[in-house]
Design a protein around this motif. Structure first.
Motif, PDB file in Angstrom:
ATOM      1  N   THR A  71      19.417  -7.770  24.842  1.00 39.67           N
ATOM      2  CA  THR A  71      17.995  -8.786  24.569  1.00 39.67           C
ATOM      3  C   THR A  71      17.548  -9.807  25.783  1.00 39.67           C
ATOM      4  OG1 THR A  71      16.842 -10.443  23.091  1.00 39.67           O
ATOM      5  CG2 THR A  71      19.351 -10.332  23.391  1.00 39.67           C
ATOM      6  N   ASN A  72      16.365  -9.705  25.945  1.00 40.61           N
ATOM      7  CA  ASN A  72      15.904 -10.617  27.035  1.00 40.61           C
ATOM      8  C   ASN A  72      16.320 -12.050  26.739  1.00 40.61           C
ATOM      9  OD1 ASN A  72      14.854  -8.513  28.447  1.00 40.61           O
ATOM     10  ND2 ASN A  72      12.669  -9.263  27.864  1.00 40.61           N
ATOM     11  N   ALA A  73      16.458 -12.312  25.496  1.00 44.04           N
ATOM     12  CA  ALA A  73      16.937 -13.763  25.130  1.00 44.04           C
ATOM     13  C   ALA A  73      18.219 -14.248  25.425  1.00 44.04           C
ATOM     14  CB  ALA A  73      16.904 -14.009  23.507  1.00 44.04           C
ATOM     15  N   HIS A  74      19.065 -13.218  25.698  1.00 45.97           N
ATOM     16  CA  HIS A  74      20.438 -13.487  26.149  1.00 45.97           C
ATOM     17  C   HIS A  74      20.965 -12.274  27.070  1.00 45.97           C
ATOM     18  CE1 HIS A  74      21.068 -16.277  22.929  1.00 45.97           C
ATOM     19  NE2 HIS A  74      20.177 -15.617  22.272  1.00 45.97           N
ATOM     20  N   LEU A  75      20.397 -12.413  28.141  1.00 43.16           N
ATOM     21  CA  LEU A  75      20.705 -11.277  29.238  1.00 43.16           C
ATOM     22  C   LEU A  75      22.176 -11.159  29.641  1.00 43.16           C
ATOM     23  CD1 LEU A  75      17.490 -11.592  31.645  1.00 43.16           C
ATOM     24  CD2 LEU A  75      17.842  -9.915  30.065  1.00 43.16           C
ATOM     25  N   PRO A  76      22.741 -10.067  29.349  1.00 43.22           N
ATOM     26  CA  PRO A  76      24.074  -9.981  29.908  1.00 43.22           C
ATOM     27  C   PRO A  76      24.612  -9.728  31.244  1.00 43.22           C
ATOM     28  CG  PRO A  76      23.262  -7.906  29.134  1.00 43.22           C
ATOM     29  CD  PRO A  76      22.417  -8.796  28.820  1.00 43.22           C
ATOM     30  N   GLN A 121      21.965 -15.455  39.276  1.00 44.18           N
ATOM     31  CA  GLN A 121      21.372 -15.408  40.508  1.00 44.18           C
ATOM     32  C   GLN A 121      22.032 -14.253  41.067  1.00 44.18           C
ATOM     33  OE1 GLN A 121      22.043 -18.765  42.816  1.00 44.18           O
ATOM     34  NE2 GLN A 121      20.869 -20.170  41.478  1.00 44.18           N
ATOM     35  N   SER A 122      21.812 -12.877  40.380  1.00 41.81           N
ATOM     36  CA  SER A 122      22.469 -11.780  40.803  1.00 41.81           C
ATOM     37  C   SER A 122      21.431 -10.843  40.995  1.00 41.81           C
ATOM     38  CB  SER A 122      23.528 -11.355  39.803  1.00 41.81           C
ATOM     39  OG  SER A 122      23.037 -11.023  38.627  1.00 41.81           O
ATOM     40  N   ILE A 123      20.179 -10.975  40.520  1.00 41.79           N
ATOM     41  CA  ILE A 123      18.849 -10.026  40.617  1.00 41.79           C
ATOM     42  C   ILE A 123      17.860 -10.682  41.618  1.00 41.79           C
ATOM     43  CG2 ILE A 123      17.198  -8.986  39.179  1.00 41.79           C
ATOM     44  CD1 ILE A 123      19.823  -8.001  38.346  1.00 41.79           C
ATOM     45  N   ASP A 124      17.471  -9.558  42.299  1.00 50.58           N
ATOM     46  CA  ASP A 124      16.326  -9.492  43.474  1.00 50.58           C
ATOM     47  C   ASP A 124      14.983  -9.619  42.711  1.00 50.58           C
ATOM     48  OD1 ASP A 124      17.152 -10.459  45.976  1.00 50.58           O
ATOM     49  OD2 ASP A 124      18.407  -8.458  45.834  1.00 50.58           O
ATOM     50  N   CYS A 125      14.890  -8.855  41.752  1.00 51.78           N
ATOM     51  CA  CYS A 125      13.502  -8.361  41.205  1.00 51.78           C
ATOM     52  C   CYS A 125      13.715  -8.164  39.766  1.00 51.78           C
ATOM     53  CB  CYS A 125      12.809  -7.217  41.993  1.00 51.78           C
ATOM     54  SG  CYS A 125      11.019  -6.923  41.274  1.00 51.78           S
ATOM     55  N   VAL A 126      12.959  -8.918  38.674  1.00 54.46           N
ATOM     56  CA  VAL A 126      12.537  -8.504  37.541  1.00 54.46           C
ATOM     57  C   VAL A 126      11.609  -8.148  37.035  1.00 54.46           C
ATOM     58  CG1 VAL A 126      12.684  -9.678  35.061  1.00 54.46           C
ATOM     59  CG2 VAL A 126      14.425 -10.549  36.745  1.00 54.46           C
ATOM     60  N   LEU A 127      11.528  -6.802  36.513  1.00 56.15           N
ATOM     61  CA  LEU A 127      10.390  -6.190  35.939  1.00 56.15           C
ATOM     62  C   LEU A 127      10.106  -6.508  34.469  1.00 56.15           C
ATOM     63  CD1 LEU A 127      10.574  -2.715  37.544  1.00 56.15           C
ATOM     64  CD2 LEU A 127       9.682  -4.762  38.464  1.00 56.15           C
ATOM     65  N   PHE A 187      15.059 -15.098  32.772  1.00 56.37           N
ATOM     66  CA  PHE A 187      14.608 -14.696  33.878  1.00 56.37           C
ATOM     67  C   PHE A 187      14.944 -15.553  35.309  1.00 56.37           C
ATOM     68  CE2 PHE A 187      11.008 -11.801  31.779  1.00 56.37           C
ATOM     69  CZ  PHE A 187      11.961 -11.448  31.104  1.00 56.37           C
ATOM     70  N   LEU A 188      14.870 -16.846  34.883  1.00 55.13           N
ATOM     71  CA  LEU A 188      14.917 -17.719  36.214  1.00 55.13           C
ATOM     72  C   LEU A 188      16.691 -17.885  36.311  1.00 55.13           C
ATOM     73  CD1 LEU A 188      13.318 -19.668  38.013  1.00 55.13           C
ATOM     74  CD2 LEU A 188      13.755 -21.547  36.277  1.00 55.13           C
ATOM     75  N   ARG A 189      17.366 -17.811  35.362  1.00 54.27           N
ATOM     76  CA  ARG A 189      18.860 -17.871  35.483  1.00 54.27           C
ATOM     77  C   ARG A 189      19.269 -16.571  36.358  1.00 54.27           C
ATOM     78  NH1 ARG A 189      22.950 -15.634  33.159  1.00 54.27           N
ATOM     79  NH2 ARG A 189      21.787 -14.552  31.562  1.00 54.27           N
ATOM     80  N   VAL A 224       2.780 -11.304  40.130  1.00 55.95           N
ATOM     81  CA  VAL A 224       4.083 -11.841  40.876  1.00 55.95           C
ATOM     82  C   VAL A 224       4.261 -13.400  40.794  1.00 55.95           C
ATOM     83  CG1 VAL A 224       5.276 -11.811  43.067  1.00 55.95           C
ATOM     84  CG2 VAL A 224       3.621  -9.905  42.363  1.00 55.95           C
ATOM     85  N   PHE A 225       5.544 -13.691  40.207  1.00 56.91           N
ATOM     86  CA  PHE A 225       5.887 -15.086  40.094  1.00 56.91           C
ATOM     87  C   PHE A 225       7.269 -15.478  40.971  1.00 56.91           C
ATOM     88  CE2 PHE A 225       3.647 -14.188  36.231  1.00 56.91           C
ATOM     89  CZ  PHE A 225       2.937 -15.285  36.148  1.00 56.91           C
ATOM     90  N   LYS A 226       7.292 -16.377  41.517  1.00 54.79           N
ATOM     91  CA  LYS A 226       8.563 -16.920  42.013  1.00 54.79           C
ATOM     92  C   LYS A 226       8.926 -18.318  41.519  1.00 54.79           C
ATOM     93  CE  LYS A 226       8.925 -14.332  46.045  1.00 54.79           C
ATOM     94  NZ  LYS A 226      10.037 -13.711  46.680  1.00 54.79           N
ATOM     95  N   GLY A 227      10.463 -18.339  41.423  1.00 55.58           N
ATOM     96  CA  GLY A 227      10.982 -19.815  40.821  1.00 55.58           C
ATOM     97  C   GLY A 227      10.323 -20.704  41.587  1.00 55.58           C
TER      98      GLY A 227
END
Length: 292
Positions: free
Chosen positions: A153-158, A162-168, A179-181, A280-283
Motif C-alpha cells: 500500500t502507498n500508505a506504508h511503502l515497504p 531515500q532509495s528511489i529516483d522517480c515515483v510514478l 513518497f517524500l520519504r 512533475v514535483f520535487k521535494g
C-alpha cells in the motif's frame, strides 16, 4: 539495463529485508519472513494494513484493464511518461542505479512501456511495481520479469528511505509523506491525473446530468510543482467490449445507476476524449533544483 531493486523494508517493524540464500523469501533481522510467490512477486501487505479481505481491483477488473491497455488506447499517455522519466534518468549520475517506483502499478502497463523505451535501457534502471491488489500484481509479474513486483500500500511503502529516483503515480492514490520519504534528495514525483473533458462522452452516457469539472490543485504537501504537460486526443472504441473495459477501469463503474450501466451496455462504439495532465514535483528541500 535493468537491475534488481533490493532496498525493501519489513512492513511490520521497518527493518531492512534481505533475500534468503535460496532466494525463496525476504526476511528481516527480527525473523519476519515473506515468501516469494511462484510468479515472482512478494506480498508485503500485512492484515492490519488492509481495509477489506481482498483490497484493490478484482481479478475481473484487472483482466478488463489489461485487455483495454494492450489495445494501445492509452499509449500516448505511456509515451509522455517515458519522455519525462527518460529526461530525469539522463540528468542522474550515469554510473549509479536509477530506481523507479510505480506506486499503484495495476497490471504493470506503464512500467512495461517505460522499460521498453530504448533510451531508458541505456541506464541502470531498477524497477519496482507496487499495488494493493494481489490480482493486479500477479498479472504484472507474469508479463515482465526482473521487476520487483510487490503487493503493498502507498500508505506504508515497504521501501527504504531515500532509495528511489522517480515515483510514478498514474491515476492513483498519492500519499505525499511516503513518497517524500522514499525519494532521494533530488528525486521526482510524476502525478498523472484526469483533466477537464476526460471521458466526457462516456460520462454523458452514464449520467443524466454531468457536473461541471473544476481544475485540480497542483499542491502536494512537502513538494513543489515544477512543470506540467498535457496529453489530449480522441480514442475510438470500436465495440462494446472495449467500452465496457474502459468503463470498469473508472470510478464511474461504482457510481453509475442501473440505468446508466444499461445505456453503456447498449453502445456499439464510442469516440471518447482522453485528457490528462502529467505533473512533475520535487521535494521542497530540493526545490532549487531545476528541470531543464
Amino acid at each position: 539495463m535493468l537491475v534488481s531493486f533490493n532496498q525493501l523494508i519489513c512492513t511490520l517493524d521497518g527493518e531492512p529485508l534481505a533475500l534468503t540464500e535460496n532466494r525463496a523469501a525476504w526476511r528481516c533481522s527480527k525473523g519476519h519472513s515473506f515468501d516469494i510467490a511462484k510468479q515472482g512477486y512478494v506480498n508485503l501487505l500485512p492484515v492490519q494494513h488492509k481495509r477489506s479481505k481482498d483490497p484493490g481491483d478484482s481479478k475481473a477488473m484487472v483482466a478488463a484493464r489489461r485487455e483495454f491497455l494492450q489495445q494501445g488506447f492509452y499509449q500516448p499517455i505511456a509515451k509522455a511518461i517515458s519522455t519525462i522519466v527518460r529526461a530525469e534518468a539522463a540528468r542522474a549520475d550515469a554510473e549509479s542505479c536509477f530506481p523507479v517506483l510505480d506506486a499503484g502499478c495495476g497490471e504493470g502497463y506503464y512500467l512495461r512501456e517505460l522499460l521498453a523505451d530504448a533510451d531508458i535501457q541505456q541506464h541502470q534502471v531498477a524497477a519496482v511495481g507496487l499495488d494493493i491488489s494481489k490480482w493486479a500484481v500477479m498479472a504484472a509479474s507474469k508479463t515482465c520479469e526482473n521487476v520487483r513486483w510487490i503487493v503493498g500500500t502507498n500508505a506504508h511503502l515497504p521501501i527504504a528511505d531515500q532509495s528511489i529516483d522517480c515515483v510514478l503515480c498514474v491515476f492513483g492514490f498519492p500519499v505525499p509523506s511516503e513518497f517524500l520519504r522514499v525519494l532521494k534528495p533530488n528525486g521526482c514525483l510524476l502525478m498523472v491525473e484526469p483533466e477537464a473533458g476526460h471521458l466526457h462522452e462516456l460520462k454523458n452516457v452514464i449520467y443524466a446530468d454531468v457536473k461541471q469539472e473544476t481544475e485540480r490543485s497542483l499542491t502536494m504537501d512537502g513538494f513543489i510543482h515544477k512543470e506540467s504537460s498535457h496529453v489530449r486526443y480522441v480514442a475510438e472504441l470500436p465495440n462494446n467490449q472495449q467500452i465496457q473495459n474502459l468503463f470498469s477501469m473508472t470510478p464511474h463503474y461504482y457510481r453509475a445507476s442501473a440505468e446508466g450501466k444499461q445505456r453503456v451496455a447498449e453502445l456499439a462504439s464510442l469516440k471518447v476524449q482522453i485528457a490528462v495532465g502529467i505533473h512533475v514535483f520535487k521535494g521542497i528541500a530540493t526545490s532549487s533544483s531545476s528541470i531543464e
